[in-house]
Design a protein around this motif. Structure first.
Motif, mmCIF file in Angstrom:
data_model
loop_
_atom_site.group_PDB
_atom_site.id
_atom_site.type_symbol
_atom_site.label_atom_id
_atom_site.label_comp_id
_atom_site.label_asym_id
_atom_site.label_seq_id
_atom_site.Cartn_x
_atom_site.Cartn_y
_atom_site.Cartn_z
ATOM 1 N N LYS A 1 0.855 -1.200 0.000
ATOM 2 C CA LYS A 1 0.000 0.000 0.000
ATOM 3 C C LYS A 1 0.887 1.244 0.000
ATOM 4 N N PRO A 2 0.523 2.271 -0.801
ATOM 5 C CA PRO A 2 1.405 3.446 -0.923
ATOM 6 C C PRO A 2 1.685 4.137 0.411
ATOM 7 N N GLU A 3 0.708 4.065 1.346
ATOM 8 C CA GLU A 3 0.900 4.786 2.616
ATOM 9 C C GLU A 3 1.656 3.962 3.662
ATOM 10 N N GLN B 1 5.324 5.306 5.060
ATOM 11 C CA GLN B 1 5.238 6.460 5.968
ATOM 12 C C GLN B 1 4.646 6.029 7.323
ATOM 13 N N PHE B 2 3.658 5.138 7.253
ATOM 14 C CA PHE B 2 2.989 4.648 8.467
ATOM 15 C C PHE B 2 4.000 3.953 9.392
ATOM 16 N N ASN C 1 -7.227 1.842 5.600
ATOM 17 C CA ASN C 1 -5.980 2.596 5.500
ATOM 18 C C ASN C 1 -5.199 2.449 6.804
ATOM 19 N N GLU D 1 -2.848 4.027 8.011
ATOM 20 C CA GLU D 1 -2.537 5.311 8.670
ATOM 21 C C GLU D 1 -3.603 5.702 9.689
#
Length: 685
Positions: free
Chosen positions: A505-507, A510-511, A609, A611
């Motif tokens: 997953k793109p996030e 960062q997470f 998500n 995040e």
């Protein structure tokens, strides 16, 4: 016929029929009482009963401006208060009974102490006043206000958080009700799943769910086990391979011999793990219950000491009144609303932020989380095995032409890579060429003749063997994510490659970085092989991961860390995550996952998500802070009022009158309510 058949039939049937009972046993005091009648209805009926009591009887001996009485009005109060005590007070009395049975007095016992003492003492007061002409103050007003406020608090909380967990029911529903049995003489029979025994032979057609665990006797297929084991890649199954009940058969018809039904099947084992984990986790105590337990012991001790001391200096009625006043003043009006109002406010903020709170204690237990266990497939990755990239090296071919060649060879292949490629072609509306002389080159790939050319699809090992070189920068992004790469060779010339995998997953990157900044250690759990797991962990900069895991491995790892007194969160989406979700301090389910995972969890991320977990942690921090403030406001009143009501300052001429106690109690309740409303969530991560 198997002599144990009857017994097996019985256990399998039991497992389905006792689901509800198993759920029921897990409920602790308050949860149990919540299921005893409709709280909303109880609150409104109790409220209607309480209005005449509040209007017709004084508040702890103090006549309020709106109050009045008429001849015989005290009889009306007695009758209404009796109905209210047994009807409105019933959930608290039942809850107290359970708490005391578990030797763990908490909120329910404290409330029951207050309402029981105020009711019994008020009945005694009524009898003394009417039949013996002694004036003894009654506490009907307190009884009515306490029951109504407590019912309101519980209704608010119930409204905010859905409590019942149907995880076990959902697991049972994964299996089909009816199966097709193949008899020795070749005829087929449709019968109930309960009538299936070990060694029976069943036919499972394309798209059907596997009714039981078994071994394939005939046929081959690709089986979707994602719901059961979390494996995103379809699993190729042929004769002699094992299948798991609850997984979904692909496009081949197979015959299986049953190896596990009822208590012996894979799902039954997962079910048992979920049940045990849920039962063991129920010892996590709510903050308000800890305070209530403490207040219960304080009130009981102070009340009894006050009774003994007053009795030695004065008469029995005075000593009794002091003790009763202590018990009633200790009752947690503000405390009963302190937490429900904060929970209700937090739940509505959470819902707007893509978080569904299923367990009332989730926000309280989320403080000081030290580790987060993340299931790879579906949590950190998209959860589907699909084409992630097509790269052309020989510019005389377009990517579409390249895909037509690849599709020609893969069209008849029966493995997950082929399925992923054919789905991609279908999506792009590309019709592949037709291949002749197709051959499967063992451990290497496929070959065939297409459009008069010799075409091969090979793996990287074979590419190196035949001496072909490729720019590593081109491969790196795919390799980092643990993709499977297939190379297209036409007439001994490298044309390009196609990559397949479960995309991260793109996030996610960062997470993970933000978790590490907070001092929380992320740990990846996956059923995938070591190599794929290592690549993903490296890409996400995670130092700890566990690969090749079965569901009970996950649950065991979570359990081991819990036993080391680690506060941990588990995030997952499949049935194989259900036991560990139930076991962890906080279980978080990804909304796009299975119903079973969602039901075993404390929190559901509706937007899938990861995040949003950071939002949850922020909200939990803010909520806990508010709860502690409210508990101090609520309990602070009790800490002050209990000794004063007992008469510690009586030698100095000051005795807290019950009326002043009641006014202070109302003020602390208002402060607590206003404070709860100021809870907000800072979205900054």
């Amino acid at each position: 016929m198997n002599p144990n058949n009857h017994e097996m039939h019985h256990t399998h049937h039991d497992e389905h029929s006792h689901m509800h009972e198993m759920n029921h046993q897990q409920m602790t005091g308050m949860e149990h009482s919540m299921h005893m009648g409709n709280f909303k209805q109880k609150f409104w009926l109790s409220f209607v009963l309480a209005i005449p009591i509040i209007v017709l009887s004084p508040m702890m001996g103090l006549e309020l401006p709106f109050q009045f009485s008429f001849p015989g009005s005290e009889w009306v109060v007695l009758i209404l208060a009796t109905i209210l005590f047994f009807y409105g007070g019933q959930p608290f009395l039942s809850g107290a009974k359970m708490e005391l049975k578990q030797k763990n007095p908490a909120m329910m016992t404290l409330i029951s102490l207050g309402i029981t003492v105020s009711y019994l003492y008020s009945v005694y007061s009524f009898v003394a006043t009417h039949f013996f002409h002694q004036h003894v103050m009654d506490f009907f007003w307190e009884l009515a206000s306490l029951i109504v406020i407590m019912l309101l608090g519980h209704w608010i909380e119930m409204n905010a958080v859905s409590n019942a967990s149907n995880a076990l029911q959902k697991l049972a529903e994964l299996l089909p009700d009816e199966v097709t049995k193949l008899h020795a003489d070749g005829h087929e029979e449709r019968l109930s799943l309960q009538a299936v025994y070990e060694k029976d032979i069943l036919i499972v057609r394309a798209g059907d769910k596997m009714p039981t665990d078994g071994v394939i006797l005939k046929g081959q297929s690709i089986v979707d086990e994602s719901a059961v084991t979390g494996e995103s890649k379809g699993v190729k199954k042929a004769i002699g391979d094992r299948v798991i009940g609850g997984s979904v058969n692909g496009d081949g018809t197979i015959q299986i011999q049953v190896t596990g039904t009822g208590k012996t099947g894979y799902l039954a084992k997962v079910m048992e793990m979920v049940r045990k984990a849920q039962a063991e986790k129920s010892h996590l105590e709510a903050l308000s219950d800890k305070v209530a337990k403490w207040l219960f012991y304080v009130a009981l001790t102070v009340g009894l000491i006050a009774f003994i001391i007053w009795l030695s200096f004065t008469d029995l009625p005075t000593a009794l009144e002091r003790m009763v006043t202590v018990f009633i003043i200790a009752c947690p009006h503000a405390l009963g609303l302190a937490i429900p109002l904060v929970v209700a406010r937090a739940t509505s903020i959470a819902a707007k932020s893509g978080l569904l709170l299923k367990n009332r204690n989730a926000l309280e237990n989320a403080h000081d989380i030290e580790m987060i266990f993340l299931d790879k497939t579906g949590t950190l990755t998209q959860g589907t095995f699909a084409v992630t990239g097509v790269e052309v090296m020989d510019t005389t071919y377009s990517s579409e032409t390249m895909l037509k060649y690849i599709g020609a060879l893969e069209a008849s292949a029966n493995h997950p890579i082929a399925t992923g490629i054919m789905n991609y072609l279908k999506e792009k509306q590309i019709t592949p060429y037709t291949a002749q002389d197709e051959q499967n080159i063992s451990g290497v790939g496929l070959s065939g003749s297409i459009e008069g050319k010799t075409v091969k699809i090979i793996n990287q090992k074979e590419l190196q063997r035949i001496g072909q070189t490729i720019d590593t920068h081109l491969l790196q992004p795919y390799q980092e994510q643990g993709n499977t790469i297939s190379f297209l060779i036409i007439d001994d010339q490298l044309i390009g490659f196609i990559a397949l995998g479960d995309t991260i997953k793109p996030e996610a990157q960062q997470f993970i970085a933000q978790l590490q900044q907070r001092g929380i250690e992320p740990v990846m759990l996956t059923g995938d092989n070591e190599e794929a797991a290592k690549n993903v962990a490296h890409y996400l900069n995670m130092t700890t991961y566990y690969a090749n895991l079965l569901p009970d491995d996950k649950e065991r790892i979570v359990s081991d860390w819990t036993k080391k007194d680690k506060r941990l969160m588990m995030v997952g989406d499949g049935i194989n995550d259900a036991p560990s979700l139930a076991r962890a301090t906080i279980g978080v389910a990804i909304g796009a996952g299975t119903d079973v995972a969602i039901d075993s969890a404390d929190v559901v991320l509706t937007n899938s998500n990861p995040e949003d977990i950071l939002h949850f942690l922020n909200l939990a921090q803010a909520t806990r802070k508010k709860m502690i403030q409210n508990l101090w406001w609520g309990a602070g009143y009790n800490i002050l009022a209990i000794p004063l009501a007992a008469g510690v300052l009586a030698p100095f001429g000051f005795l807290l009158s019950p009326a002043v106690g009641a006014i202070l109690m109302s003020l602390s309740t208002i402060v607590v309510a206003l404070n709860a409303m100021t809870l907000t969530l800072k979205k900054g991560l």
